[in-house]
Write a protein that holds these residues in place. Structure first.
Motif: not given
Length: 392
Positions: A262, A259, A360, A345, A370, A350-351, A46, A357, A347-348
């Protein structure tokens, strides 16, 4: 405003760096330091151009610190010595050594930083390590204020109550300084409209925003008081608190953080977990306005590691749980499966933690890794707001 030279200690996956960007304070990270090789892979993914020191903090000499010539320290020292469910080893825990080294180095720097921001778990504020931190920064001439804050104060439907310290090198007190108190809300700053935030210490038990427990659905509090079989470990007060949070329109709905495109099949709870942990699950829906704190054990362990999502929106949670009594295991699993419960997930999560956005993970980082890294991270938006408060 001059561009601040920032030193990021215990940099992890870069939560502090993201917060610095989000704060819009002109700044440049002169070095990030972390010994965790997996976290460092994510950081480099990142922030490819940031100088990352993959070494222990104790391995950096006073001379090397001086050469970096930083104006601000952002840090999130290991929380395990202070966490409420740990051994609370405090200064005797070897994981505190690197932080004690920082406190030893700080007064001996050629140029003291102008700003310090520290994040840790609730519990740090009553530790001996915190006492030494305060003594050290006071001796160096810093003015400081301590906070206990949750992302719910910013309308984010996730409880993650954390300790923060803001310190500024100046002779006059900070405008929001309240000596001897840990503030439970953000100070109001000139660049933003006044907002209603969390709670004071005395009203903690009545708070909506602090640490909700287990689970709440649309069922009434009355039904739980009459002995409904839903969530046997919940009290009526806990259900009350969750329902209040779900009806708090200042909090966004979880669906805003989910998400859409996915493959979610790998995230559904396996039958064994459904059967074994049915009464311990903290179940939320996309329309809920709350979720519990996600920890590093999420996805591997069930109890106390974070909420799970009910994706079958037309199925009534209470009806399913009422029907479980006296059923054989196979039928219980079949009933629980109709709820279509899944983990959030990475990603969720992290949100919900305010990562942008564009954030990653490298492909080789496993889902389990993760979850672990996110559980050890922080809420970006809370820290961004505190950076603005500190630098205004």
């Amino acid at each position: 405003m001059e561009v601040l030279r920032v030193l990021e200690l215990y940099s992890g996956i870069g939560g502090m760096h993201h917060a610095l960007r989000e704060s819009c304070v002109p700044a440049h990270v002169v070095a990030a330091v972390d010994v965790n090789t997996v976290a460092n892979e994510v950081y480099k993914h990142n922030f490819a151009h940031t100088h990352l020191l993959a070494k222990t903090i104790e391995g950096i000499t006073l001379e090397e610190f001086d050469k970096l010539s930083f104006d601000m320290i952002l840090m999130s020292p290991p929380c395990q010595p202070f966490t409420r469910i740990g051994l609370q080893g405090d200064m005797t825990d070897p994981r505190t050594n690197s932080f004690l080294y920082i406190l030893d180095i700080l007064p001996r720097l050629q140029k003291l930083p102008k700003y310090i921001l520290l994040e840790n778990v609730k519990g740090f504020e009553v530790s001996s390590t915190r006492g030494l931190l305060i003594q050290t920064i006071e001796n160096c001439g810093f003015q400081y204020q301590e906070f206990l804050l949750s992302p719910t104060s910013l309308g984010i439907p996730n409880s993650r109550l954390r300790y923060f310290l803001l310190a500024k090198l100046q002779s006059e007190p900070l405008p929001f300084r309240v000596p001897g108190q840990v503030l439970m809300e953000f100070p109001k700053i000139a660049s933003e409209h006044p907002q209603k935030y969390a709670v004071d210490e005395e009203n903690k038990t009545k708070a909506r925003h602090i640490e909700p427990s287990m689970c709440c659905d649309s069922h009434s509090t009355q039904s739980s008081r009459k002995g409904a079989v839903l969530f046997k470990l919940e009290t009526a007060e806990e259900i009350d608190r969750k329902c209040k949070q779900d009806s708090d329109l200042s909090l966004r709905m979880l669906k805003d953080f989910l998400e859409a495109d996915t493959d979610l099949n790998q995230y559904f709870l396996p039958p064994k977990s459904l059967l074994r942990y049915a009464l311990l699950l903290d179940i939320v829906k996309p329309t809920s306005r709350r979720s519990t704190c996600f920890t590093k054990g999420y996805g591997s362990y069930i109890e106390g590691t974070g909420s799970v999502l009910q994706t079958a929106e037309d199925v009534q949670l209470e009806d399913i749980y009422k029907s479980l009594i006296d059923l054989p295991p196979e039928e219980k699993i079949a009933k629980l499966s109709t709820l279509k419960l899944r983990y959030f997930t990475p990603k969720e999560i992290a949100n919900l933690q305010g990562f942008p956005p564009a954030f990653g993970f490298p492909e080789k980082i496993t889902v389990k890794q993760r979850y672990r890294l996110l559980g050890n991270s922080l809420n970006v938006l809370v820290v961004a707001k505190l950076i603005r408060v500190l630098c205004e």
